[in-house]
Design a protein around this motif. Structure first.
Motif, short mmCIF file in Angstrom:
data_model
loop_
_atom_site.label_atom_id
_atom_site.label_comp_id
_atom_site.label_asym_id
_atom_site.label_seq_id
_atom_site.Cartn_x
_atom_site.Cartn_y
_atom_site.Cartn_z
N PRO A 1 -5.51 -14.40 4.42
CA PRO A 1 -6.25 -14.14 5.51
C PRO A 1 -5.21 -13.93 6.28
CG PRO A 1 -5.99 -16.18 6.11
CD PRO A 1 -6.01 -16.24 5.09
N ALA A 2 -4.50 -12.37 4.94
CA ALA A 2 -3.02 -11.52 6.56
C ALA A 2 -3.50 -10.24 5.73
CB ALA A 2 -1.76 -12.53 5.36
N SER A 3 -2.69 -9.56 6.73
CA SER A 3 -2.15 -8.21 5.85
C SER A 3 -1.96 -7.85 5.35
CB SER A 3 -2.55 -7.20 7.73
OG SER A 3 -1.19 -7.12 7.81
N VAL A 4 -1.92 -6.81 4.22
CA VAL A 4 -0.44 -6.02 2.67
C VAL A 4 0.91 -5.74 4.17
CG1 VAL A 4 -0.15 -4.34 2.30
CG2 VAL A 4 -2.23 -4.85 2.22
N TYR A 5 0.48 -5.15 5.26
CA TYR A 5 2.09 -5.41 5.85
C TYR A 5 2.53 -6.72 5.79
CZ TYR A 5 4.89 -3.95 9.96
OH TYR A 5 5.51 -3.61 10.32
N CYS B 1 -6.76 -5.92 4.59
CA CYS B 1 -6.48 -7.26 4.24
C CYS B 1 -6.61 -7.73 2.78
CB CYS B 1 -8.64 -8.54 4.91
SG CYS B 1 -7.93 -10.10 4.53
N TYR B 2 -5.09 -8.51 2.44
CA TYR B 2 -4.30 -9.09 1.17
C TYR B 2 -5.20 -9.36 0.34
CZ TYR B 2 -2.02 -10.94 -1.91
OH TYR B 2 -1.13 -11.57 -2.97
N GLY C 1 -4.10 -6.14 -9.34
CA GLY C 1 -2.65 -5.68 -9.70
C GLY C 1 -2.40 -5.00 -7.97
N GLN C 2 -3.02 -4.26 -7.29
CA GLN C 2 -3.17 -4.39 -5.91
C GLN C 2 -2.04 -4.85 -5.32
OE1 GLN C 2 -6.25 -3.06 -4.46
NE2 GLN C 2 -6.24 -1.00 -4.40
N GLN C 3 -2.66 -6.21 -5.28
CA GLN C 3 -2.00 -7.92 -4.57
C GLN C 3 -0.72 -8.25 -5.74
OE1 GLN C 3 -5.23 -11.47 -5.38
NE2 GLN C 3 -6.34 -10.24 -3.44
#
Length: 239
Positions: free
Chosen positions: A85-89, A130-131, A137-139
């Motif tokens: 549960p973290a943002s991509v950034y 959110c990750y 594929g995005q992950q």
């Protein structure tokens, strides 16, 4: 010029040797693939290259001032990690942890590195997402960007297209090839033999010991290569 050399390397668990007699080198700018059946020692070797596992015998040499912490690493994900549960950034920026030293906070430079690698992999627009809400594929793109934040020299990838559909897998391979073309050494564990033969410059085949080490073209024409590849023939593109 060699980046990493393994000389007479063996690994053991509880003093029982599981991988032995490894002798190979990885050169600057290489696209180096490690293949072999499950349980053949590939993951153990990855731990050794990252200095997470000490050789039972032999030596792993890092050249050109390469430190293990300077190798970007993209591991296989667990189901728990996929639900992080973290943002991509935040995930990408965490790749800069080894740059902090004793500093408690990221600098503007590290934040710029994270931004650059997100744009580099086409995920800048996902920065605040959110990750765990991303596609597979995005992950993988996020994790690849994170690995690139840790290095200017080499990335180590453990089955980077596992679980991805063919179209997304091809996109991932093209990204990795582009990164390799920009001067980053690629070290990859793979079960995808067609893509290995298409992209790899050198191949190491393991089965508790070193069955083959050489170029992709040499592998295709070797006895072990022909047995492992099967009846299909893959043509190595011109360098």
């Amino acid at each position: 010029m060699n980046m990493i050399s393994c000389k007479n390397v063996s690994f053991a668990y509880d003093n029982v040797v599981t991988v032995k007699d490894l002798n190979f080198s990885i050169v600057d700018g290489d696209y180096f693939c490690i293949v072999g059946k499950n349980g053949s020692g590939k993951s153990t070797l990855l731990k050794g290259l990252l200095h997470l596992k000490k050789p039972f015998a032999g030596i792993i040499e890092m050249h050109n001032r390469l430190a293990p912490a300077e190798i970007g690493y993209l591991p296989q994900q667990t189901s728990i990690q996929k639900d992080f549960p973290a943002s991509v950034y935040e995930v990408v920026l965490s790749g800069c942890l080894n740059r902090l030293g004793f500093r408690p906070f990221y600098s503007k430079n590290e934040k710029n590195v994270a931004e650059h690698n997100m744009e580099r992999l086409g995920i800048g627009h996902l920065k605040n997402k959110c990750y765990r809400e991303l596609s597979g594929g995005q992950q993988q793109r996020v994790l690849l960007a994170r690995a690139l934040c840790a290095t200017k020299k080499a990335i180590l990838l453990d089955e980077p297209v596992a679980g991805l559909d063919p179209v997304v897998s091809q996109e991932m391979y093209e990204l990795i090839q582009t990164i390799n073309g920009q001067g980053i050494t690629v070290i990859m564990v793979s079960h995808d033999i067609p893509s290995t033969m298409k992209y790899a410059k050198h191949i190491l085949h393991l089965h508790h010991t070193q069955l083959f080490f050489g170029t992709a073209g040499e592998y295709q024409n070797s006895d072990i290569g022909r047995r492992f590849i099967g009846k299909e023939t893959y043509v190595q593109p011109d360098a």
